[in-house]
Design an enzyme around this catalytic site. Structure first.
Site, PDB file in Angstrom:
ATOM      1  N   CYS A  12      42.806  39.642  40.010  1.00  0.00           N
ATOM      2  CA  CYS A  12      42.813  41.085  39.738  1.00  0.00           C
ATOM      3  C   CYS A  12      41.747  41.719  40.632  1.00  0.00           C
ATOM      4  O   CYS A  12      40.974  41.010  41.294  1.00  0.00           O
ATOM      5  CB  CYS A  12      42.485  41.330  38.269  1.00  0.00           C
ATOM      6  SG  CYS A  12      40.854  40.699  37.850  1.00  0.00           S
ATOM      7  N   HIS A  73      32.382  39.323  34.463  1.00  0.00           N
ATOM      8  CA  HIS A  73      32.340  39.545  33.011  1.00  0.00           C
ATOM      9  C   HIS A  73      31.149  40.370  32.558  1.00  0.00           C
ATOM     10  O   HIS A  73      31.076  40.761  31.396  1.00  0.00           O
ATOM     11  CB  HIS A  73      32.204  38.208  32.268  1.00  0.00           C
ATOM     12  CG  HIS A  73      33.222  37.205  32.612  1.00  0.00           C
ATOM     13  ND1 HIS A  73      34.549  37.492  32.619  1.00  0.00           N
ATOM     14  CD2 HIS A  73      33.109  35.896  32.942  1.00  0.00           C
ATOM     15  CE1 HIS A  73      35.209  36.394  32.944  1.00  0.00           C
ATOM     16  NE2 HIS A  73      34.364  35.425  33.159  1.00  0.00           N
ATOM     17  N   CYS A  95      32.556  43.759  36.908  1.00  0.00           N
ATOM     18  CA  CYS A  95      33.704  44.615  37.205  1.00  0.00           C
ATOM     19  C   CYS A  95      33.447  46.019  36.650  1.00  0.00           C
ATOM     20  O   CYS A  95      33.009  46.162  35.500  1.00  0.00           O
ATOM     21  CB  CYS A  95      34.956  44.025  36.573  1.00  0.00           C
ATOM     22  SG  CYS A  95      36.377  45.098  36.747  1.00  0.00           S
ATOM     23  N   GLU A 125      32.115  38.125  28.411  1.00  0.00           N
ATOM     24  CA  GLU A 125      32.272  39.591  28.484  1.00  0.00           C
ATOM     25  C   GLU A 125      31.932  40.230  27.135  1.00  0.00           C
ATOM     26  O   GLU A 125      31.231  41.240  27.073  1.00  0.00           O
ATOM     27  CB  GLU A 125      33.715  39.940  28.886  1.00  0.00           C
ATOM     28  CG  GLU A 125      33.901  41.440  29.028  1.00  0.00           C
ATOM     29  CD  GLU A 125      35.365  41.840  29.180  1.00  0.00           C
ATOM     30  OE1 GLU A 125      36.093  41.191  29.944  1.00  0.00           O
ATOM     31  OE2 GLU A 125      35.767  42.822  28.525  1.00  0.00           O
ATOM     32  N   THR A 161      38.401  43.478  27.847  1.00  0.00           N
ATOM     33  CA  THR A 161      39.339  44.071  28.809  1.00  0.00           C
ATOM     34  C   THR A 161      40.641  43.277  28.989  1.00  0.00           C
ATOM     35  O   THR A 161      41.631  43.828  29.450  1.00  0.00           O
ATOM     36  CB  THR A 161      38.666  44.225  30.186  1.00  0.00           C
ATOM     37  OG1 THR A 161      38.191  42.944  30.592  1.00  0.00           O
ATOM     38  CG2 THR A 161      37.527  45.210  30.159  1.00  0.00           C
ATOM     39  N   CYS A 189      42.147  46.502  30.280  1.00  0.00           N
ATOM     40  CA  CYS A 189      42.320  46.822  31.694  1.00  0.00           C
ATOM     41  C   CYS A 189      43.811  46.954  32.034  1.00  0.00           C
ATOM     42  O   CYS A 189      44.626  46.159  31.566  1.00  0.00           O
ATOM     43  CB  CYS A 189      41.650  45.700  32.467  1.00  0.00           C
ATOM     44  SG  CYS A 189      42.112  45.587  34.151  1.00  0.00           S
ATOM     45  N   SER A 217      40.138  29.739  31.102  1.00  0.00           N
ATOM     46  CA  SER A 217      40.334  31.177  31.325  1.00  0.00           C
ATOM     47  C   SER A 217      41.057  31.804  30.127  1.00  0.00           C
ATOM     48  O   SER A 217      42.227  31.509  29.863  1.00  0.00           O
ATOM     49  CB  SER A 217      41.155  31.385  32.608  1.00  0.00           C
ATOM     50  OG  SER A 217      41.836  32.617  32.562  1.00  0.00           O
ATOM     51  N   ASN A 219      42.127  34.846  29.680  1.00  0.00           N
ATOM     52  CA  ASN A 219      43.290  35.701  29.969  1.00  0.00           C
ATOM     53  C   ASN A 219      44.511  34.855  30.320  1.00  0.00           C
ATOM     54  O   ASN A 219      45.632  35.226  30.006  1.00  0.00           O
ATOM     55  CB  ASN A 219      42.937  36.767  31.026  1.00  0.00           C
ATOM     56  CG  ASN A 219      43.021  36.253  32.442  1.00  0.00           C
ATOM     57  OD1 ASN A 219      44.085  36.200  33.023  1.00  0.00           O
ATOM     58  ND2 ASN A 219      41.893  35.856  32.998  1.00  0.00           N
TER      59      ASN A 219
HETATM   60  S1  SF4 Z   1      38.495  44.288  33.777  1.00  0.00           S
HETATM   61 FE1  SF4 Z   1      40.488  44.001  34.731  1.00  0.00          FE
HETATM   62  S2  SF4 Z   1      40.072  44.149  36.914  1.00  0.00           S
HETATM   63 FE2  SF4 Z   1      38.108  43.841  35.880  1.00  0.00          FE
HETATM   64  S3  SF4 Z   1      37.758  41.631  35.897  1.00  0.00           S
HETATM   65 FE3  SF4 Z   1      38.728  42.105  33.947  1.00  0.00          FE
HETATM   66  S4  SF4 Z   1      40.933  41.862  34.336  1.00  0.00           S
HETATM   67 FE4  SF4 Z   1      39.920  41.985  36.299  1.00  0.00          FE
END
Ligand code: SF4
Length: 282
Positions: A12, A73, A95, A125, A161, A189, A217, A219
């Site tokens: 991303c 994060h 980010c 995060e 996010t 996000c 990970s 996500n």
């Molecule tokens: S907030 Fe979105 S763009 Fe930023 S690191 Fe996380 S997934 Fe990636």
């Protein structure tokens, strides 16, 4: 055989930015360069950086001097202060979208809300978002947890996010019965939402779904979970070595996606292996 590859698969914006900053730093500061924790949740990418001299240190106590990169994060307030006290050279790769989530959580806290973070309590995060808030903060990662909490006068909600939008909506709905006033900032996000939507669309059309990304990970795990709900033949692999030909046999339509921290080279290797396997077995 038809292979549907998600356009959104792979790095991303935030992860790409952090990687670029680390690569740039490796050129500029060849000595005493490290990241605080692995830069991204992908062991292969982290190994690649290590070969370029970007070491991983998990604690600031182990960084006596030099340059430290804060990962996408984000970092806790305590670590930021410590790094400054130690006079380390800081490269902040947090980010900007994560920073926004941190900002909204603080905003809610300052305005008297109990802050509810929808996310994994052990994810860096979430730890960073939480670190700025002294009390009046709860982290929930499922519907069962929110059922046990409350009631509140004023409740402010933000999300990690990379959370699932579906879960976020469910928790917001339940919280409406638990607080007199509820204020919500959807800090999920866009890149995550798009990736999840695209994965759902592909999973609906295929007989087997491959999700590539670090086993650590969050996500990627969530992406695999979302796909599995639709297509039970969903497999989460970290590298091409884990791809089992048995999964692909007799499948005419296969789907491929990847988490936000999966390098393009890893996705390409998996894609090529699937294509080669299918061309040989037809
Ligand atoms: S907030 Fe979105 S763009 Fe930023 S690191 Fe996380 S997934 Fe990636």
């Amino acid at each position: 055989m038809k292979l549907l590859v998600a356009k959104s698969a792979g790095f991303c914006f935030g992860v790409k930015r952090a990687m670029d900053m680390a690569l740039e730093a490796a050129k500029k500061y060849p000595k005493d360069l490290c990241t605080l924790g692995p830069l991204i949740h992908n062991p292969q990418a982290v190994k690649f950086l290590e070969q370029l001299g970007v070491k991983v240190k998990n604690r600031l106590e182990n960084i006596p001097r030099g340059t430290v990169i804060f990962r996408s994060h984000g970092v806790s307030l305590k670590d930021l202060k410590k790094a400054r006290e130690k006079k380390l050279h800081i490269i902040d790769a947090t980010c900007p979208i994560v920073k926004k989530a941190q900002y909204f959580a603080k905003f809610l806290y300052r305005h008297g809300y109990t802050v509810l973070i929808v996310g994994d309590p052990h994810h860096p995060e979430v730890e960073a978002i939480q670190s700025d808030i002294k009390d009046r903060v709860e982290v929930v990662e499922n519907v069962e947890t929110i059922q046990r909490l409350g009631p509140w006068e004023k409740l402010g909600i933000v999300a990690q996010t990379t959370q699932s939008f579906h879960l976020f909506k469910e928790i917001v709905t339940i919280s409406l019965e638990k607080a007199k006033e509820v204020r919500v900032f959807n800090t999920i996000c866009q890149a995550t939402t798009i990736r999840q939507k695209e994965a759902v669309e592909i999973a609906k059309k295929v007989e087997c779904m491959i999700v590539v990304g670090g086993k650590n990970s969050g996500n990627t795990q969530r992406l695999a979970g979302i796909c599995r709900e639709i297509q039970p033949n969903t497999y989460h692999i970290e590298t091409v070595k884990e791809l089992n030909p048995k999964w692909l046999a007799k499948r005419e339509k296969i789907g491929l996606t990847a988490g936000a921290s999966t390098p393009l080279w890893t996705i390409k290797e998996v894609e090529e292996r699937i294509r080669t396997f299918k061309s040989r077995n037809h």
